[in-house]
Design a protein around this motif. Structure first.
Motif, PDB file in Angstrom:
ATOM      1  N   GLY A 126       0.803  -1.223   0.000  1.00  0.00           N
ATOM      2  CA  GLY A 126       0.000   0.000   0.000  1.00  0.00           C
ATOM      3  C   GLY A 126       0.832   1.267   0.000  1.00  0.00           C
ATOM      4  N   ASN A 127       2.079   1.149  -0.298  1.00  0.00           N
ATOM      5  CA  ASN A 127       2.935   2.339  -0.323  1.00  0.00           C
ATOM      6  C   ASN A 127       2.444   3.329  -1.353  1.00  0.00           C
ATOM      7  N   PRO A 128       2.645   4.618  -1.126  1.00  0.00           N
ATOM      8  CA  PRO A 128       3.176   5.217   0.100  1.00  0.00           C
ATOM      9  C   PRO A 128       2.179   5.117   1.234  1.00  0.00           C
ATOM     10  N   VAL A 129       2.693   4.724   2.391  1.00  0.00           N
ATOM     11  CA  VAL A 129       1.794   4.527   3.530  1.00  0.00           C
ATOM     12  C   VAL A 129       1.252   5.874   4.014  1.00  0.00           C
ATOM     13  N   LEU A 159       8.158   4.217  -8.577  1.00  0.00           N
ATOM     14  CA  LEU A 159       7.829   5.582  -8.986  1.00  0.00           C
ATOM     15  C   LEU A 159       7.807   6.531  -7.800  1.00  0.00           C
ATOM     16  N   TYR A 160       7.246   6.095  -6.680  1.00  0.00           N
ATOM     17  CA  TYR A 160       7.142   7.033  -5.548  1.00  0.00           C
ATOM     18  C   TYR A 160       8.484   7.273  -4.863  1.00  0.00           C
ATOM     19  N   GLU A 161       9.463   6.449  -5.147  1.00  0.00           N
ATOM     20  CA  GLU A 161      10.815   6.697  -4.635  1.00  0.00           C
ATOM     21  C   GLU A 161      11.663   7.492  -5.641  1.00  0.00           C
ATOM     22  N   CYS A 162      11.324   7.342  -6.926  1.00  0.00           N
ATOM     23  CA  CYS A 162      12.149   7.950  -7.986  1.00  0.00           C
ATOM     24  C   CYS A 162      11.617   9.295  -8.467  1.00  0.00           C
ATOM     25  N   THR A 210       5.928   8.966   2.531  1.00  0.00           N
ATOM     26  CA  THR A 210       6.535   8.011   3.452  1.00  0.00           C
ATOM     27  C   THR A 210       6.226   6.592   3.002  1.00  0.00           C
ATOM     28  N   GLY A 211       7.259   5.766   2.966  1.00  0.00           N
ATOM     29  CA  GLY A 211       7.105   4.372   2.597  1.00  0.00           C
ATOM     30  C   GLY A 211       7.334   3.463   3.786  1.00  0.00           C
ATOM     31  N   LEU A 212       6.986   2.221   3.591  1.00  0.00           N
ATOM     32  CA  LEU A 212       7.116   1.216   4.642  1.00  0.00           C
ATOM     33  C   LEU A 212       7.691  -0.037   3.995  1.00  0.00           C
ATOM     34  N   ALA A 213       8.683  -0.635   4.651  1.00  0.00           N
ATOM     35  CA  ALA A 213       9.279  -1.868   4.133  1.00  0.00           C
ATOM     36  C   ALA A 213       9.435  -2.843   5.286  1.00  0.00           C
TER      37      ALA A 213
END
Lengths: 331, 331, 331, 331, 331, 331
Positions: free
Chosen positions: E30-33, E272-275, E308-311
């Motif tokens: 579900g990122n981005p959280v 995409l949401y990181e780049c 914000t992401g979650l791993a």
């Protein structure tokens, strides 16, 4: 005792070491030996190369003109001190197709091998690279192929073939005021095609006078201890580059092997003519004369990119200094 | 009349102001008071710290060697003019675990507190930071913890505890030729842990001699008007940094409060020995001697990163100059 | 023979060319003609403008103070050699609304047109631009609108209207130590609104002394061969900018047309007072006096951003030199 | 209620604000309204200017071609959404002598005054400056003098004379990817000579989206509250520039006076077509349509230097947002 | 089997590793959280810190507003996935004298020790340094002294005293987009005075993902193998910085000793949401949740400075990966 | 009709041009043809070289690993679309003394001459230079001498001897993210010694897509019109480099002569996989397959330094495009 290979040179320019001088090299009291205006058109004369020639000496001089264009002029001297420099710049003959245009040339070296004098210099060809030419008489100069691709400076040939190959040191660089510089060694069978490139030394942050870049100076001097190579080192202060010079020893048979490398500079810019000029704080050696009979060495070096200086030393003291502060033993 | 706290120093090195001199500070006629080659191995001696010691003076000197490595040497003088500097570099004892390796050290200050002389210097520990040590005799030096994280320079202690805490000025910087620099103040109870960091002053574009960076110089001088702090300021010309110095007054009880700050420099590089050398155009003060009986102040300052100069002034004239061009009143 | 337009100036400061001098320009033996401390508050006096005035001379001087702030002061001289410079800075009157605040001013030029002396200078207004003012007596100065948008420097007016319009050269720049710089020409009917901007010359990599930037110097000199414009050129060495100066000829009727441009510099920094100072290696001309009777020209130029120098030459030799190495013929 | 001056524009392109949208501006759901390949030769179409024309709309478009050369093309649309752009670039007529050569042109604005449409654009003339031309029909374009000296960008005219003078905003810059940028205002009586330059706003470190440079966007919109000026602001991240846009209000009678300036951006690059393209993270407005009857504003803005986007808002909400976070009240 | 110290956290947010995933960490589907616009005023929400709190979770979030000002906001979540973030920024109480003004704050970490939650963040005080505060309830925050002098970032506390001292990692930096960055460790007895600074790790050219700078991420995780420290590393491509993250192990009793350091990154920006976002190509971890019962770790990391992401990962797989490519064994 | 020399390649990977496509090249619909994670250890696979081999295809691939170290791996494919890449990196055999250590390798090219496949790549040897090796089977690789001194990249051999000499293009560079780059040609008789270096093309400010640097891509394709050389060009935007590619024709007998050079790019980064990745906005060709029967060309190019793309075109359309916008005719 350390022997210099080659001929005696009884008329080597020389002054004895001043009393109380604790350094290995000392400056000529009449420095600058060549002033900036030795010919009417010159802005400055420096970073130049001299060799024994006939009963006296000849040389190729970097004579920047009053447009600050970098040009090469030949010159002659009976004693290595008093020089008559041609007012006209060198015009190369027989240039390979595509290299006929002289863009700029600077920082020449002259190396006698077999029967002729080879000139290497920083030759403008879509950027700086190593030009090669030869002369028999310092009047007619014949241009060969550039040794390497751009961008390169400080191409310095060894004074004899080693293992059947010509050998040259150089310092690959970039298009501007290069902020890096290692010394590499290359080999050639015919002075046209070059290869077998090997890395020799890098700058060292541990020895700040040579922390930014290093480049070979005069033609290596063959001694019983190895090839004695004077080289310049650059420190990058907040107010610009400072060019000093030191020395190292390379293996006689495989000059890609470094035997010893002095951690201290031998001469750094400390006099007014070295510290003040078109580029402050530069001592840049391009030629050395040697006398095998006495171990004397006379070094010509550019000062502040403006004039030419002369310094003296004995081969055994120089090599002792290299070994005393040998970087290879300290790492 | 303005009083300097502390002892009389009748043997303070001194020359009277030359006739016609309109400046607050004047240079010693025998400058450079310490030449670059005062010891055989030195390339340069500058940015150094001296204090009264016994009947004469002692100091810690920045002695860059001929590899241009930055080293610290102790020295002694009967009169503050003629110096005998140890040929060997200082070897610190009792270094905390992990700090035993001496990488490089420069720009020392010496501060007497209670019973010993504290040395602070720019200490190479994965980058420049503030080293701290003490000595009783300038022969044995005991190293303590570095005061701060890298990257920092120009750590200058106050000569007594204030509010029960040791106090130090410093100039946080970066890894190279830092293009910024503010002065901060920090406090410690034990010289091991530091905190309560406060900002003191920034460079000012309105006062170009101090527009690029500022850093504290000698140990602050306690006067009846406040702590007198000489500090260097840097102007960034198209040809590099120019280091001059001026002064400010800090509150005696809370030295994080600036009482007055001189808009004009007190001394800028204008002589050959300040303008020509390894780094042209540097006047960089690291120590001051004071005589409470006469209000005399003698300032030792590095010149062109090559030699050490000496300048003189009277405390009342200096403070009057600060107040005459007080930046705090002009903003 | 080449004629200079305008009045005779029998009292032009002058020395004959030294014996053996092979250059077109030669320096005044008493240089620096104005020292850095000619007034008590000055750090340096340089890049300044003088004109004939009454029986003698007057001028506007760049007098940086001891905060290194850039200020303008008026001054007077009976002979162009001995100057009395006002201790107080110029206070402009009648400044247009919004331009009342004087931030900084430097590198003034003075140009007499019709009945008054126009001053143009680099005026700080949210960045450097070209300020314009006029005076009748060098005591009262009246400020007009800035000529151009920031960022601009070296605004130099022509000494008469051409085609019914005022004409000004300038060198658009940026906010810092600009690394580029072309000379442009602009026109105005009223000295308030400017337009018809045309490009005149660019730096040239082929002529390294002027390879980085170029900027007009003294007020153009009207001669029978065209407008004689001295201009500075900048070379960017690894250790900073070097400012030399040369000259070009512009068409009398359409000064946007370049008739000839000298490839060589006429004077480059080679003396101690040009090479050592607040900014080493600067020779920067801002004014010239001419004597139509003899063809003599006296050039005032800033030296190392510290002092003011004076150099001499004959108009016919100068123009001959421009033509001998005319860049327009060599491209 | 806030009034927009000028005509009603019932066919203004428009979509209502999406449900839940909390921002003052919202994007057209069909964005990009103009794709990068709307004509066969285009690499990208962006930073373009549109105006009401006849029953529909016309515009001047930045159409970089597949050599990435910057060119201007005219275009027409019945509804402001569907555009027919000329395949041929604009060829200017009647160019002043010396300006005939079209080097490059970009970032056009179009401003209707009196009887014609004025085009201003960044015109390559030995560097970027402000070109000026006019058209009656978007077929024939007549070039006038460049407004200013290089180096300048983002010249934006006011849609009527103020105090009898034409007025233009611009952003003086340098020769490259300028790292600074203030907005200035200049005046002219004839569109040939310009003067009375005044500073309007600077970037602000306190409002990071506009901390590096600022430049005017669409033609100022006359409202009952003042001139509404959308302008771009640039933040310099470690990975390059980010172009967002916000707005300010200028005084109707003296537009050099800033009445209010919004601290927040109104739109920043957040969609794929704004964040990904030839220059990532760019939202750059160059034109706005307004409907005085409803207060609607439609803004055309370049996206990632690749395509053209369209955004909508109401004048009263926009001005309310400016006032809510007015920088002038917060400083 | 490797043990995580501390409590069980049965409600740790979690998803199982996707089939076929060969990496040690995997992303939440579900990122981005947390999206960039989770509160009305936010431009972006990223580089944020969360901890278990009560029955759920609480955190301190970097919420840049629409002026792109960097602000801190508290927030709460029942499950670590769905967050309610305060619309108002945190207002610190009891700030020490001189630190009352909140300039900017970013990249917070939260560390529970004894009875309270300590917040450390990059605090603007004449430049970035490490702010320290504590809270009991995420409603009232009490500010303490800044830990260090500027310039510093990424201050990360250990979750318990070691040897009787608080311990913090940090990354000294400079005033801008710092191009260097080592991790250091400091100690304190009282969270006011800090000292005993030790160097931990440097960037490594041999491992390009971490060749430019490194900085600690979440609070170190105590495991049976040592302190598990996730840290970001930066590669400097021709188009900017790329932030990835990996991990190392520090000695439990003397955390200045590195036991193992993974040569490979664990997660690099590839979605995409990181780049794509305000700063492309950033994955920047600031917090981790752990469950001692299962060895599960959930990492919160900022994505492209926008969201914000979650791993997720297992402690034993992570430590196995560190050891498999341990840099200490390969050098 | 234009002929491609060499064999037919009926199984060349191929898709027909999409309807409506107006460009000379079109992308494979299944791009990226090789994903970044085609092997477990890879971070990215791009800038790679393929050739016909046996009944199918083989290649040498740049496979950066998860430390972002640059490595070379061999691979095979039956159809040029589906690739099996070795999980182990290539280990070179018979490396000349001094070159045994593999530091890093990237951007390989593969060239079949006579009986073997030569691999050239950017080989780390105290900086980047051109490594040379050969293989018969893509399993055993034999290393030869580096062709040139550092610093060099993009060494591309011609597929047959010309005038009895091997010929190679290369792009001399510097130690970092080089901001310049010309293409040169060198010759060798034995692949050990190289010389006769000639300049081929420079970047061109007039064609911005190739204004910063240019470098050869795939092995030159012999056609009846000359050698067809695809090359990359770089534009330097405010947000970094953009790599596109175009083509030129060289003389068959003397390939140092440029016959035609296309002013437009043939393909620029416009898709998500070209614009988003480890280095945004890169399209970098390293290999091409050709079918002499049909004139089809399939180009493999790196995308965003992350994945490998495939594009298609016909030789006659490509050469027609070069001639239509031939830079040599437009200057």
């Amino acid at each position: 005792m350390i022997q210099i290979a080659g001929k005696e040179l009884p008329n080597i320019p020389w002054e004895e070491k001043p009393q109380g001088c604790q350094n290995v090299l000392w400056r000529y009291s009449g420095n600058p030996v060549i002033p900036r205006d030795a010919i009417p058109t010159s802005n400055s004369i420096f970073n130049s190369a001299v060799v024994p020639f006939g009963d006296g000496f000849a040389g190729v001089f970097r004579c920047d003109n009053k447009a600050r264009q970098m040009r090469l002029n030949a010159g002659f001297s009976p004693d290595g001190i008093h020089w008559t420099i041609d007012h006209d710049t060198i015009k190369f003959k027989n240039s390979p197709e595509g290299l006929e245009h002289f863009d700029y040339g600077y920082d020449p070296r002259v190396c006698f091998i077999d029967d002729r004098y080879y000139i290497t210099w920083c030759n403008g060809y879509h950027g700086p690279t190593i030009g090669v030419a030869y002369t028999f008489d310092f009047k007619e100069f014949y241009q060969m192929e550039n040794a390497f691709l751009p961008y390169n400076r400080n191409g310095v040939m060894f004074p004899r073939k080693i293992g059947g190959e010509f050998v040259m040191l150089s310092r690959p660089s970039d298009t501007g005021h290069t902020a890096f510089g290692d010394i590499y060694l290359s080999r050639s069978r015919d002075l046209v095609y070059w290869g077998k490139h090997r890395h020799i030394i890098s700058p060292s942050e541990e020895y700040p006078w040579q922390s930014r870049k290093v480049g070979a100076g005069p033609i290596p001097i063959e001694t019983s201890e190895g090839w004695l190579v004077f080289y310049h080192g650059v420190l990058n202060s907040c107010n610009g580059f400072v060019y000093s010079f030191g020395a190292m020893l390379l293996d006689l048979e495989d000059p890609s092997k470094v035997l010893a490398r002095g951690g201290n500079y031998l001469l750094s810019p400390q006099t007014l003519y070295e510290c003040v000029g078109d580029v402050p704080n530069v001592a840049f050696p391009c030629a050395a004369l040697t006398d095998s009979a006495t171990g004397r060495i006379a070094i010509y070096y550019g000062c502040a990119d403006s004039v030419t200086g002369l310094a003296f030393g004995y081969v055994d003291e120089i090599i002792a200094e290299i070994r005393k502060n040998d970087m290879l033993k300290q790492i």
